[in-house]
Design a protein around this motif. Structure first.
Motif, PDB file in Angstrom:
ATOM      1  N   SER A  21       0.827  -1.206   0.000  1.00 45.39           N
ATOM      2  CA  SER A  21       0.000   0.000   0.000  1.00 45.39           C
ATOM      3  C   SER A  21       0.861   1.255   0.000  1.00 45.39           C
ATOM      4  O   SER A  21       0.572   2.232  -0.710  1.00 45.39           O
ATOM      5  CB  SER A  21      -0.928  -0.003   1.227  1.00 45.39           C
ATOM      6  N   ALA A  22       1.912   1.239   0.800  1.00 45.77           N
ATOM      7  CA  ALA A  22       2.796   2.400   0.886  1.00 45.77           C
ATOM      8  C   ALA A  22       3.420   2.697  -0.474  1.00 45.77           C
ATOM      9  O   ALA A  22       3.403   3.854  -0.936  1.00 45.77           O
ATOM     10  CB  ALA A  22       3.875   2.153   1.928  1.00 45.77           C
ATOM     11  N   PHE A  23       3.957   1.689  -1.131  1.00 43.12           N
ATOM     12  CA  PHE A  23       4.637   1.939  -2.408  1.00 43.12           C
ATOM     13  C   PHE A  23       3.657   2.308  -3.509  1.00 43.12           C
ATOM     14  O   PHE A  23       3.997   3.093  -4.412  1.00 43.12           O
ATOM     15  CB  PHE A  23       5.489   0.734  -2.797  1.00 43.12           C
ATOM     16  N   ARG A  24       2.463   1.785  -3.441  1.00 42.63           N
ATOM     17  CA  ARG A  24       1.449   2.202  -4.424  1.00 42.63           C
ATOM     18  C   ARG A  24       1.187   3.705  -4.300  1.00 42.63           C
ATOM     19  O   ARG A  24       1.132   4.420  -5.308  1.00 42.63           O
ATOM     20  CB  ARG A  24       0.164   1.414  -4.215  1.00 42.63           C
ATOM     21  N   LEU A  25       1.058   4.176  -3.069  1.00 42.17           N
ATOM     22  CA  LEU A  25       0.811   5.596  -2.847  1.00 42.17           C
ATOM     23  C   LEU A  25       2.037   6.451  -3.152  1.00 42.17           C
ATOM     24  O   LEU A  25       1.919   7.553  -3.691  1.00 42.17           O
ATOM     25  CB  LEU A  25       0.358   5.820  -1.404  1.00 42.17           C
ATOM     26  N   PHE A  26       3.219   5.929  -2.794  1.00 40.20           N
ATOM     27  CA  PHE A  26       4.443   6.677  -3.093  1.00 40.20           C
ATOM     28  C   PHE A  26       4.576   6.920  -4.594  1.00 40.20           C
ATOM     29  O   PHE A  26       4.982   8.003  -5.037  1.00 40.20           O
ATOM     30  CB  PHE A  26       5.677   5.932  -2.591  1.00 40.20           C
ATOM     31  N   LEU A  27       4.234   5.898  -5.378  1.00 44.11           N
ATOM     32  CA  LEU A  27       4.362   6.017  -6.834  1.00 44.11           C
ATOM     33  C   LEU A  27       3.283   6.924  -7.414  1.00 44.11           C
ATOM     34  O   LEU A  27       3.512   7.631  -8.389  1.00 44.11           O
ATOM     35  CB  LEU A  27       4.287   4.624  -7.472  1.00 44.11           C
ATOM     36  N   GLU A  28       2.088   6.890  -6.814  1.00 46.50           N
ATOM     37  CA  GLU A  28       0.978   7.687  -7.332  1.00 46.50           C
ATOM     38  C   GLU A  28       1.065   9.145  -6.897  1.00 46.50           C
ATOM     39  O   GLU A  28       0.839  10.060  -7.691  1.00 46.50           O
ATOM     40  CB  GLU A  28      -0.351   7.088  -6.871  1.00 46.50           C
ATOM     41  N   ARG A  29       1.383   9.365  -5.613  1.00 49.21           N
ATOM     42  CA  ARG A  29       1.306  10.716  -5.051  1.00 49.21           C
ATOM     43  C   ARG A  29       2.667  11.347  -4.776  1.00 49.21           C
ATOM     44  O   ARG A  29       2.779  12.566  -4.672  1.00 49.21           O
ATOM     45  CB  ARG A  29       0.522  10.685  -3.731  1.00 49.21           C
ATOM     46  N   GLY A  30       3.658  10.495  -4.569  1.00 48.46           N
ATOM     47  CA  GLY A  30       4.954  10.976  -4.108  1.00 48.46           C
ATOM     48  C   GLY A  30       5.136  10.646  -2.639  1.00 48.46           C
ATOM     49  O   GLY A  30       4.164  10.538  -1.881  1.00 48.46           O
ATOM     50  N   TYR A  31       6.387  10.484  -2.265  1.00 53.40           N
ATOM     51  CA  TYR A  31       6.682  10.075  -0.887  1.00 53.40           C
ATOM     52  C   TYR A  31       6.261  11.138   0.125  1.00 53.40           C
ATOM     53  O   TYR A  31       5.588  10.835   1.123  1.00 53.40           O
ATOM     54  CB  TYR A  31       8.177   9.790  -0.755  1.00 53.40           C
ATOM     55  N   GLU A  32       6.650  12.380  -0.105  1.00 46.93           N
ATOM     56  CA  GLU A  32       6.366  13.444   0.856  1.00 46.93           C
ATOM     57  C   GLU A  32       4.874  13.694   1.001  1.00 46.93           C
ATOM     58  O   GLU A  32       4.402  14.101   2.069  1.00 46.93           O
ATOM     59  CB  GLU A  32       7.071  14.746   0.430  1.00 46.93           C
ATOM     60  N   GLN A  33       4.121  13.463  -0.061  1.00 45.96           N
ATOM     61  CA  GLN A  33       2.689  13.745  -0.030  1.00 45.96           C
ATOM     62  C   GLN A  33       1.872  12.611   0.593  1.00 45.96           C
ATOM     63  O   GLN A  33       0.665  12.759   0.787  1.00 45.96           O
ATOM     64  CB  GLN A  33       2.176  14.011  -1.453  1.00 45.96           C
TER      65      GLN A  33
END
Length: 247
Positions: A21-33
């Motif tokens: 889940s974390a990496f899916r969001l990191f790729l979609e939104r960016g890590y900081e966001q």
């Protein structure tokens, strides 16, 4: 007539689900966001579950290093006293390679993410330092009582980590294509040739052959090196390499 039903696929363990889940969001939104709340919402769990597995958001980017470090420490602790120490630490470094190679897609994603986020690069450096320290502690024990034993241990540990990471990053930059082991073996071969003792024969004059641990190709040759007493070790090694290159 009996009817058969197909069982639904098993859910991944919670820890794996949080990482995915974390990496899916990191790729979609960016890590900081991306926040921890965003991660647990996508994974369908609570914040308490996240922090049960990961002390911070940074830790979810490197979920496998703690286990790999423990495996490396155990591997070194189980070493036979008769085994060649440089070969042993090179083999220990290959445990890290295996961790990356088991999941190339994830490893490449993490590499790209880490390049973009300064905080993650700093975190990664701290992880690398822990691997290097584990190798150095093992070597210090093996070289205890020898002249410059601690220095030798620290230099070799740093060389192993540098060689391993140089080849590993080359593989990651290629998007994880091909055999990751071949370039790492090639790089670690340099370390074993420079510092190992398995192939070493008696060294006339001792110093240069003892430092590099390799056979003397021209036993009648004598190399005399003049260097300042306070010269750093890397400079002495460089001068010796240059001398042998001209020999």
């Amino acid at each position: 007539m009996s009817s058969s039903s197909t069982a639904p696929p098993a859910k991944p363990p919670m820890r794996d689900a949080l990482v995915a889940s974390a990496f899916r969001l990191f790729l979609e939104r960016g890590y900081e966001q991306t926040t921890v709340d965003d991660i647990v919402a996508l994974a369908g769990v609570g914040r308490r579950s996240f922090f049960r597995y990961f002390p911070s958001k940074e830790d979810v980017v490197f979920p496998d290093h703690e286990g790999c470090l423990a495996d490396m420490t155990a591997f070194l602790a189980a070493s036979d006293p008769e085994c060649e120490p440089v070969r042993r630490v090179c083999d220990a470094a290959r445990l890290v390679l295996r961790m990356y190679a088991e999941n190339p897609t994830f490893s490449v994603q993490r590499y790209r993410l880490t390049k973009k986020v300064p905080g993650l690069r700093a975190y990664e450096l701290s992880v690398v330092w822990r691997y290097e320290r584990a190798l150095a502690e093992y070597l210090r024990g093996r070289y205890a009582g020898r002249p410059d034993g601690t220095l030798r241990a620290d230099v070799i540990a740093a060389a192993v980590v540098a060689a391993h990471n140089n080849a590993l990053r080359s593989w990651l930059r290629s998007d994880g294509e091909g055999d990751a082991a071949a370039p790492v073996d090639h790089a670690l071969g340099y370390v074993q040739a420079a510092f190992g003792t398995e192939a070493a024969g008696p060294a006339p004059g001792g110093a240069s052959a003892a430092l590099f641990g390799g056979p003397v190709e021209h036993p009648d040759d004598v190399v005399v090196l003049v260097s300042r007493r306070d010269a750093p070790l890397w400079r002495v090694v460089q001068e010796i390499e240059t001398a042998f290159g001209r020999a």
